[in-house]
Design a protein around this motif. Sequence first.
Motif, short mmCIF file in Angstrom:
data_model
loop_
_atom_site.label_atom_id
_atom_site.label_comp_id
_atom_site.label_asym_id
_atom_site.label_seq_id
_atom_site.Cartn_x
_atom_site.Cartn_y
_atom_site.Cartn_z
N SER A 49 24.02 37.36 41.07
CA SER A 49 23.68 36.97 42.78
C SER A 49 24.85 37.49 43.48
O SER A 49 25.92 37.76 43.02
CB SER A 49 23.61 35.62 43.00
OG SER A 49 23.34 35.29 44.34
N GLN B 52 25.42 36.36 46.32
CA GLN B 52 25.85 35.20 47.23
C GLN B 52 27.19 34.76 47.20
O GLN B 52 27.43 34.55 45.94
CB GLN B 52 24.72 34.23 47.24
CG GLN B 52 23.32 34.80 47.93
CD GLN B 52 23.32 35.24 49.24
OE1 GLN B 52 24.05 34.79 49.78
NE2 GLN B 52 22.51 36.44 49.18
N MET C 279 22.54 29.12 40.94
CA MET C 279 21.71 30.03 41.73
C MET C 279 20.33 29.74 41.18
O MET C 279 20.17 29.81 40.27
CB MET C 279 22.17 31.47 41.59
CG MET C 279 23.74 31.61 41.84
SD MET C 279 24.19 31.11 43.67
CE MET C 279 23.47 32.31 44.56
N LEU D 242 16.22 31.33 41.74
CA LEU D 242 15.43 32.34 42.50
C LEU D 242 13.93 32.02 41.94
O LEU D 242 13.90 31.98 40.74
CB LEU D 242 15.76 33.82 41.78
CG LEU D 242 14.87 34.84 42.32
CD1 LEU D 242 15.31 35.20 44.02
CD2 LEU D 242 15.20 36.41 41.57
N ALA E 101 15.55 40.06 46.54
CA ALA E 101 16.16 40.07 45.31
C ALA E 101 15.58 41.43 44.99
O ALA E 101 14.62 41.94 45.29
CB ALA E 101 15.89 39.11 44.32
N ASP F 78 20.01 37.77 47.09
CA ASP F 78 20.10 36.57 46.04
C ASP F 78 20.08 36.80 44.47
O ASP F 78 20.76 36.16 44.11
CB ASP F 78 18.87 35.75 46.37
CG ASP F 78 18.70 35.06 47.67
OD1 ASP F 78 19.81 35.06 48.52
OD2 ASP F 78 17.74 34.19 47.97
N ALA F 79 19.62 38.02 44.32
CA ALA F 79 19.92 38.21 42.82
C ALA F 79 19.64 40.01 43.03
O ALA F 79 18.75 40.58 43.39
CB ALA F 79 18.95 37.86 41.97
#
Length: 546
Positions: A118, A120, A126, A128, A197, A234-235
């Motif tokens: 990630s 973030q 985390m 997803l 992502a 996010d990923a």
Amino acid sequence: MHRILPLILLTLCLAAPAYTAARDRNFSENEYRAHLEFLSSDLLEGRATGSRGARVAAAYLAARFQSLGLTPGGDRGTFFQSITFDGYDSNEKEMRVELINSAGSHAIEPVSEICMVSEQSETSVMKLAGKLWFVGYGITAPEYDWDDFKTFDPKGRIIVCLVNDPDPETGFADESMTYYGRWTYKIEMARRRGARALIMVHTDPEATYGWNVVQTSWTGERIAFHESRSHNLDAVAWIRHTALNRALQPLNLDYDKLKSMAGSRDFQPFPLKTDIKAEFAQVHRTFECANVIGILPGRDPELKHEAVIFTAHYDHLGRGMVDDTGDDIYNGALDNASGTAAVLCLARAFARAPVAPRRTLVFMPVTGEELGLPGSTWYARHPVMPLDRTAVVINKDCMNHFGRRKEFSAFPTEYSSALEAVRRIGKGLELELKTHSVDRGGGAFRSDHFPFAARGVSALSVGMRGDFTDLTADEVKAVRQKIGPTYHRPCDEVHPLWRYDGVLQELELLYRLGRHWADGAPKPRLETERENPFTATRRWYGISSD
């Protein structure tokens, strides 16, 4: 770092190897090997960006520059150009990934089938979850009349794309990879478009390297500039095409069908009718690492305000996956303690030359190359000497340890006014210049010359190639088989079968190339009359308006 510097300098003074005169500008095998063996030793634990080993390596480099009397080119009168990074490190041992569709839930094995991190800036678990959308190659290239997105807006979505470019027979560009094919572009594209992502699909032919390279490069800490204001994903993930196939084949889809659909200008993004569910723990940190910059001022009152820069990346992968021998230190002897050792030898040769060069020389081992060229990119954004006053950059990534050779390359000299000068300098050493033809692997964008060339600076990445002067092809093959594959593996260590006569030959070539422009030869320029590998990149980065 500053506390380590005096100790290393004292050690160098007390234990420096005796200088051994050698052919080729008195470059010394012992000098080169001393640098190589220290930088690639287990003591430095693979020199991962931001690690203790990288800090020791940087201190060693600065100590060498100081001993040569070079002027510090870093921050606050030091040799260190510091860069602040965010680091993201996933815990693959506790990672869980599933692809879910009407055919059921398909577990995807971390590391062996998927690598995920990630962007973030938080340390937490985390998560997803969401639908997967296929966006072809994820390319928008007006100059090639190609747009994979059309009217589709990926904002907030989880998108899946192929790597490399569409095949040449589709009419996209030519046979060589463009910047649009690089994984760095795919990530930048996803950020710019606001995707949630990105999942990139790996095959050996399209990535041009095996899954083992993804494993070793993407299971450690990933980094980004701390000052970056771009959208964080996010990923970001790589998935093996075989794992994706396992989930999609019950839906009458697979990698080959996706690739066929993506290879058309009429392609439209579509949902894969499959969801992803992933959960993993991640550690975030903010840290500093540095380019190391030593300057040898020029003697000419006017030309001393222009620079010739030697670069090589001193970082490698640090500690990672354990190999079959139980070794987890990725020493990076060839990649790229060797190029860094070469820069140190060149700095000594120029600093001790009877006549100082007219232009200023900048010697710069850079950080972070293995993680996407952030060190050289940072310098290109924050140069010590303005880029429009940089005559040429000479980059060295991996020296030749197999013997003297008959040919060399200096990419992208074929797109530069430097071509004939480089060819002539090679002939003076009985070396023939070979220009690149087809490069499906994206070599134009994979080393530290790229951030300079993307900004219009003549930046040459030099390498030896062709036949050997005193080894047959069968003899070379036998030696390579005994050494085995070393790229991004713990076995990239100094090997007893390595030879150093080819190193001395290459050092002399690098010296003569640098000396040519350091002594005042006209500043070369990249061609603008025809498309070159960096034209599209300059548009993408907004560096030019054409």
